[in-house]
Design a protein around this motif. Sequence first.
Motif: not given
Length: 399
Positions: A170, A173-174
Amino acid sequence: MIQSSWKAVQPILKSGSRSLTTIDLNRQFKHPILVTQSSSLQKKINYYALEPKNEPTIGMLMKESRSRDKNKLVRSCHFMHREFLVRVAKVIIHLQNLPYILLTNDDIKRVLDLYMYSFSDMLHQPKIQNLGDVDTFNEALSGLLDDLQHIILLLSKGIHDSQLHFKGSDFHATVKKLMDYIVINRVCNRILARHHLSINIEREGYLSVVNTELSLKKIITKNAAFAANVCQNVYMDTLPEVLIDGHTETRVAFIPNIIDYVLREVLKNSFRATVEANMHQVEKPPIICTICNTPDFWTLRISDRGTGMTDSVLHQIENYCYTSFKPEEEYSHAFGDLVSAGVQDQGSSLAGFGVGIPISKAYVKFVQGKLEFQTMPGIGTDVYIKIPQLSEMLDEVRI
């Protein structure tokens, strides 16, 4: 106090800009409380973060610039005061909700502290009741803009350093969600602030923050000169010539700071690629900038004959924290330092942190344009910057 909590950050930005170690040490906040331990301040932040933003269009800002209403300056101060608090509060909540591993980074903590100090400072500004209070407010607003000038640099450095400790898929995306949000929030805040500070100030060729007679040839020439200067300082080699063709007399209405940043990033990359791919040649192949103007949009194509990009690189260049700068390479480190040191405000290129192209992409998307790459490995790269005409974005782009 902020003076005791702020540590030295390297690299130091030179060439006339205030260094990262002095941007906050040179002025005192009116209320230097320990904001991270103030529950009353956090309650105010929570309150304003839930308030809706007012998002005027570019057309609204330009219309207000034409107004001769004598009371608009006081009204604009009230608007700016509330919007600053609402928008900064939303950023603070966004930062506070980051994964813990990111919040342990010193640079990201400094970003959060800077936003909280700025919120506190604006919160305690005297009430604006008449024209006599306007200058005081404007001075405070200008100071806060200066204090937040290098937020993106600090945030990028913090994220870059944290990625080694961030486990899981992630991360990108984060980071993209965070950076896109703060980059656009920041540019909108600065547009609104510059609009406010320009009220009742006549600037030839401008309505609000929009240059209504922006010469594309001149702005390419200006940013090419910057990139060439950096390149010359690093490589001490002959440089590629920048040729401009197409609709070279084109003038458009646009916000100069946005296209300045994007051009600076693209041209910096083109110069570097061309020089490093042709070290053995005295005469380097030129960088060709082509201007195309149509009733609906205008396009800039920047073509270089560097090494081009492989498919794997092409798929990663829009990711935050991806960079082709490698510390072990003789020239890349120096090039990154010089580019970062030579640009101020929104032009800071942040070389080595892998944010230049993603930020450019976010800027262009913000004005409903497109930034696209066509590349031939071993040959070179064409970059297309496509921007709608102002008439197409007047009521669509909200600040």
